[in-house]
Design a protein around this motif. Structure first.
Motif, PDB file in Angstrom:
ATOM      1  N   ASP A 169       8.467 -18.839   4.037  1.00 34.10           N
ATOM      2  CA  ASP A 169       9.788 -18.562   3.469  1.00 34.10           C
ATOM      3  C   ASP A 169       9.698 -17.654   2.256  1.00 34.10           C
ATOM      4  OD1 ASP A 169      11.344 -20.391   5.195  1.00 34.10           O
ATOM      5  OD2 ASP A 169      10.137 -21.933   4.225  1.00 34.10           O
ATOM      6  N   LEU A 170       8.677 -17.872   1.454  1.00 37.98           N
ATOM      7  CA  LEU A 170       8.571 -17.184   0.167  1.00 37.98           C
ATOM      8  C   LEU A 170       7.096 -17.002  -0.175  1.00 37.98           C
ATOM      9  CD1 LEU A 170      10.522 -16.328  -2.183  1.00 37.98           C
ATOM     10  CD2 LEU A 170      10.183 -18.605  -3.138  1.00 37.98           C
ATOM     11  N   VAL A 171       6.733 -15.815  -0.638  1.00 41.06           N
ATOM     12  CA  VAL A 171       5.359 -15.564  -1.074  1.00 41.06           C
ATOM     13  C   VAL A 171       5.393 -15.008  -2.491  1.00 41.06           C
ATOM     14  CG1 VAL A 171       3.340 -14.055  -0.798  1.00 41.06           C
ATOM     15  CG2 VAL A 171       4.282 -15.253   1.184  1.00 41.06           C
ATOM     16  N   PHE A 172       4.561 -15.600  -3.353  1.00 44.08           N
ATOM     17  CA  PHE A 172       4.402 -15.118  -4.722  1.00 44.08           C
ATOM     18  C   PHE A 172       3.067 -14.394  -4.827  1.00 44.08           C
ATOM     19  CE2 PHE A 172       7.248 -18.731  -5.105  1.00 44.08           C
ATOM     20  CZ  PHE A 172       8.240 -18.227  -5.930  1.00 44.08           C
ATOM     21  N   LEU A 173       3.135 -13.161  -5.270  1.00 47.07           N
ATOM     22  CA  LEU A 173       1.958 -12.303  -5.312  1.00 47.07           C
ATOM     23  C   LEU A 173       1.622 -11.940  -6.752  1.00 47.07           C
ATOM     24  CD1 LEU A 173       0.145 -10.840  -3.164  1.00 47.07           C
ATOM     25  CD2 LEU A 173       1.631  -8.848  -3.469  1.00 47.07           C
ATOM     26  N   GLY A 174       0.402 -12.257  -7.174  1.00 42.46           N
ATOM     27  CA  GLY A 174      -0.095 -11.775  -8.450  1.00 42.46           C
ATOM     28  C   GLY A 174      -0.824 -10.458  -8.234  1.00 42.46           C
ATOM     29  N   VAL A 175      -0.749  -9.540  -9.191  1.00 37.53           N
ATOM     30  CA  VAL A 175      -1.337  -8.217  -9.019  1.00 37.53           C
ATOM     31  C   VAL A 175      -2.154  -7.831 -10.245  1.00 37.53           C
ATOM     32  CG1 VAL A 175       0.495  -7.442  -7.476  1.00 37.53           C
ATOM     33  CG2 VAL A 175       0.702  -7.010  -9.932  1.00 37.53           C
ATOM     34  N   HIS A 176      -3.039  -6.867 -10.049  1.00 33.27           N
ATOM     35  CA  HIS A 176      -3.867  -6.342 -11.136  1.00 33.27           C
ATOM     36  C   HIS A 176      -3.131  -5.269 -11.921  1.00 33.27           C
ATOM     37  CE1 HIS A 176      -7.465  -4.847 -13.194  1.00 33.27           C
ATOM     38  NE2 HIS A 176      -7.144  -3.634 -12.789  1.00 33.27           N
ATOM     39  N   GLY A 177      -2.345  -4.453 -11.219  1.00 37.18           N
ATOM     40  CA  GLY A 177      -1.663  -3.347 -11.881  1.00 37.18           C
ATOM     41  C   GLY A 177      -0.378  -2.942 -11.184  1.00 37.18           C
ATOM     42  N   ILE A 178       0.487  -2.264 -11.948  1.00 37.61           N
ATOM     43  CA  ILE A 178       1.755  -1.733 -11.435  1.00 37.61           C
ATOM     44  C   ILE A 178       1.905  -0.306 -11.933  1.00 37.61           C
ATOM     45  CG2 ILE A 178       4.249  -2.073 -11.264  1.00 37.61           C
ATOM     46  CD1 ILE A 178       3.833  -4.905 -12.397  1.00 37.61           C
ATOM     47  N   ALA A 179       2.230   0.603 -11.022  1.00 38.19           N
ATOM     48  CA  ALA A 179       2.452   1.995 -11.415  1.00 38.19           C
ATOM     49  C   ALA A 179       3.466   2.618 -10.463  1.00 38.19           C
ATOM     50  CB  ALA A 179       1.151   2.784 -11.393  1.00 38.19           C
ATOM     51  N   ALA A 180       4.135   3.666 -10.950  1.00 42.00           N
ATOM     52  CA  ALA A 180       5.213   4.274 -10.177  1.00 42.00           C
ATOM     53  C   ALA A 180       4.734   4.775  -8.816  1.00 42.00           C
ATOM     54  CB  ALA A 180       5.830   5.414 -10.981  1.00 42.00           C
ATOM     55  N   ARG A 181       3.653   5.529  -8.794  1.00 40.88           N
ATOM     56  CA  ARG A 181       3.166   6.103  -7.534  1.00 40.88           C
ATOM     57  C   ARG A 181       2.272   5.155  -6.764  1.00 40.88           C
ATOM     58  NH1 ARG A 181       0.604  11.864  -8.377  1.00 40.88           N
ATOM     59  NH2 ARG A 181       0.432  11.611  -6.127  1.00 40.88           N
ATOM     60  N   ALA A 182       1.427   4.424  -7.459  1.00 44.82           N
ATOM     61  CA  ALA A 182       0.449   3.568  -6.783  1.00 44.82           C
ATOM     62  C   ALA A 182       1.048   2.258  -6.307  1.00 44.82           C
ATOM     63  CB  ALA A 182      -0.725   3.285  -7.712  1.00 44.82           C
ATOM     64  N   GLY A 183       2.148   1.809  -6.899  1.00 45.80           N
ATOM     65  CA  GLY A 183       2.753   0.540  -6.526  1.00 45.80           C
ATOM     66  C   GLY A 183       2.007  -0.624  -7.159  1.00 45.80           C
ATOM     67  N   PHE A 184       1.871  -1.710  -6.401  1.00 50.25           N
ATOM     68  CA  PHE A 184       1.181  -2.912  -6.870  1.00 50.25           C
ATOM     69  C   PHE A 184      -0.257  -2.872  -6.353  1.00 50.25           C
ATOM     70  CE2 PHE A 184       5.687  -3.954  -6.455  1.00 50.25           C
ATOM     71  CZ  PHE A 184       5.971  -4.374  -7.744  1.00 50.25           C
ATOM     72  N   THR A 185      -1.215  -2.943  -7.263  1.00 53.93           N
ATOM     73  CA  THR A 185      -2.597  -2.647  -6.884  1.00 53.93           C
ATOM     74  C   THR A 185      -3.574  -3.753  -7.277  1.00 53.93           C
ATOM     75  OG1 THR A 185      -3.007  -1.471  -8.976  1.00 53.93           O
ATOM     76  CG2 THR A 185      -2.201  -0.160  -7.099  1.00 53.93           C
ATOM     77  N   THR A 186      -4.794  -3.639  -6.727  1.00 57.19           N
ATOM     78  CA  THR A 186      -5.895  -4.544  -7.015  1.00 57.19           C
ATOM     79  C   THR A 186      -7.183  -3.729  -7.100  1.00 57.19           C
ATOM     80  OG1 THR A 186      -7.216  -6.392  -6.147  1.00 57.19           O
ATOM     81  CG2 THR A 186      -6.154  -4.991  -4.544  1.00 57.19           C
ATOM     82  N   PRO A 187      -8.186  -4.183  -7.869  1.00 57.14           N
ATOM     83  CA  PRO A 187      -9.460  -3.455  -7.943  1.00 57.14           C
ATOM     84  C   PRO A 187     -10.425  -3.823  -6.827  1.00 57.14           C
ATOM     85  CG  PRO A 187      -9.496  -5.271  -9.480  1.00 57.14           C
ATOM     86  CD  PRO A 187      -8.132  -5.276  -8.858  1.00 57.14           C
ATOM     87  N   ASN A 188     -10.021  -4.741  -5.936  1.00 57.43           N
ATOM     88  CA  ASN A 188     -10.910  -5.230  -4.888  1.00 57.43           C
ATOM     89  C   ASN A 188     -10.339  -4.867  -3.523  1.00 57.43           C
ATOM     90  OD1 ASN A 188     -11.973  -7.237  -2.877  1.00 57.43           O
ATOM     91  ND2 ASN A 188     -13.170  -7.885  -4.638  1.00 57.43           N
ATOM     92  N   LEU A 189     -11.076  -4.075  -2.742  1.00 52.41           N
ATOM     93  CA  LEU A 189     -10.569  -3.608  -1.451  1.00 52.41           C
ATOM     94  C   LEU A 189     -10.310  -4.755  -0.486  1.00 52.41           C
ATOM     95  CD1 LEU A 189     -12.849  -0.468  -0.980  1.00 52.41           C
ATOM     96  CD2 LEU A 189     -10.378  -0.472  -1.383  1.00 52.41           C
ATOM     97  N   ASN A 190     -11.213  -5.726  -0.443  1.00 57.63           N
ATOM     98  CA  ASN A 190     -11.021  -6.863   0.462  1.00 57.63           C
ATOM     99  C   ASN A 190      -9.830  -7.717   0.048  1.00 57.63           C
ATOM    100  OD1 ASN A 190     -13.133  -6.362   2.286  1.00 57.63           O
ATOM    101  ND2 ASN A 190     -14.630  -7.298   0.926  1.00 57.63           N
ATOM    102  N   GLU A 191      -9.643  -7.869  -1.265  1.00 56.87           N
ATOM    103  CA  GLU A 191      -8.511  -8.652  -1.735  1.00 56.87           C
ATOM    104  C   GLU A 191      -7.199  -7.950  -1.407  1.00 56.87           C
ATOM    105  OE1 GLU A 191      -7.045 -11.202  -5.629  1.00 56.87           O
ATOM    106  OE2 GLU A 191      -8.805  -9.917  -5.764  1.00 56.87           O
ATOM    107  N   SER A 192      -7.200  -6.640  -1.431  1.00 57.83           N
ATOM    108  CA  SER A 192      -6.009  -5.876  -1.082  1.00 57.83           C
ATOM    109  C   SER A 192      -5.588  -6.167   0.357  1.00 57.83           C
ATOM    110  CB  SER A 192      -6.271  -4.379  -1.259  1.00 57.83           C
ATOM    111  OG  SER A 192      -5.151  -3.627  -0.849  1.00 57.83           O
TER     112      SER A 192
END
Length: 259
Positions: A169-192
């Protein structure tokens, strides 16, 4: 022990664990808290550590830098509490929700005590522990398998496969970074990839992230700005960020942080 020797010990501990606390260093090195704080000031001036409330953490800058859970858990504490309280209001009894790994989602997990008949899917051992320690008999906690990352997320093919058949029903997502072009990002490819699978399982996707995440860019995008339904941040978010996010995120809510 000379100041230089103490600072070397402190720096090695920061590099090993990602974070140190003044109280622990006082016991370890047998000196006063003022001495430790002066050592941390000296290391911070040299750009070797980042001072935070009650201690210091490792420096973060590159798109592949991934702080450990302990390092992140001492940053923006008041902001995370305020965000978690607002996020908890989104959760209704009898629903199935997802919580990604991270210190903000871990804080949120500790605010869900009063929600009855809840099913929670998570790829975080820390989040699962926080939920199960409350002892509710009407709660089901599902922990994905996977390979553990420095930030205590379970990631990889096992985690992704277990998430792809779920509908939440609902998912809460924590992120490493937020940017206009990149969106919501992580430093770990597998975690992404794992977080993307968790996001795809959501009927409604909520990102929880404090203001310090703005303009930080990890190596991999989880989702673009417009793909989330709601972003909950705090009132420390810069005006520039508010403008960009208001134009791209369907709903932006800022938690008021006690000063």
């Amino acid at each position: 022990m000379l100041a230089r020797q103490r600072q070397e010990v402190i720096l090695n501990e920061v590099r090993r664990t990602g974070a140190v606390q003044v109280s622990a260093l006082v016991l370890q090195l047998g000196v006063s808290d003022m001495t430790i704080r002066r050592d941390l000031d000296a290391l911070a001036r040299r750009g070797l550590v980042e001072k935070v409330y009650g201690g210091a953490t490792s420096m973060v800058g590159r798109s592949t830098d991934e702080p450990g859970f302990e390092a992140k858990s001492v940053r923006q504490l008041a902001e995370k509490e305020a965000i978690a309280m607002l996020a908890a209001e989104q959760v209704r009894p009898g629903t199935a929700i997802g919580l990604s790994a991270g210190t903000t989602t871990w804080t949120l997990a500790r605010h869900l005590d009063d929600v009855a008949d809840l099913t929670v899917v998570t790829n975080s051992i820390r989040v699962a522990d926080a939920l199960q320690q409350r002892g509710r008999t009407d709660r089901t906690v599902v922990l994905t398998g996977g390979v553990r990352t420095p930030s205590d997320a379970l990631v990889g093919p096992v985690a992704v496969q277990s998430l792809r058949s779920l509908h939440l029903d609902l998912v809460f997502l924590g992120v490493h970074g937020i940017a206009a072009r990149a969106g919501f990002t992580t430093p770990n490819l597998n975690e992404s990839e794992t977080n993307r699978a968790l996001a795809e399982a959501a009927n409604r996707l909520v990102v929880v992230a404090d203001h310090s995440k703005w303009s930080t860019v990890g190596i991999s995008t989880i989702v673009d700005l417009h793909e989330v339904d709601l972003l909950i941040s705090d009132d420390g978010l810069p005006q520039e960020a508010r403008q960009v996010l208001s134009e791209n995120v369907p709903e932006l809510v800022l938690a008021e942080v006690p000063r």
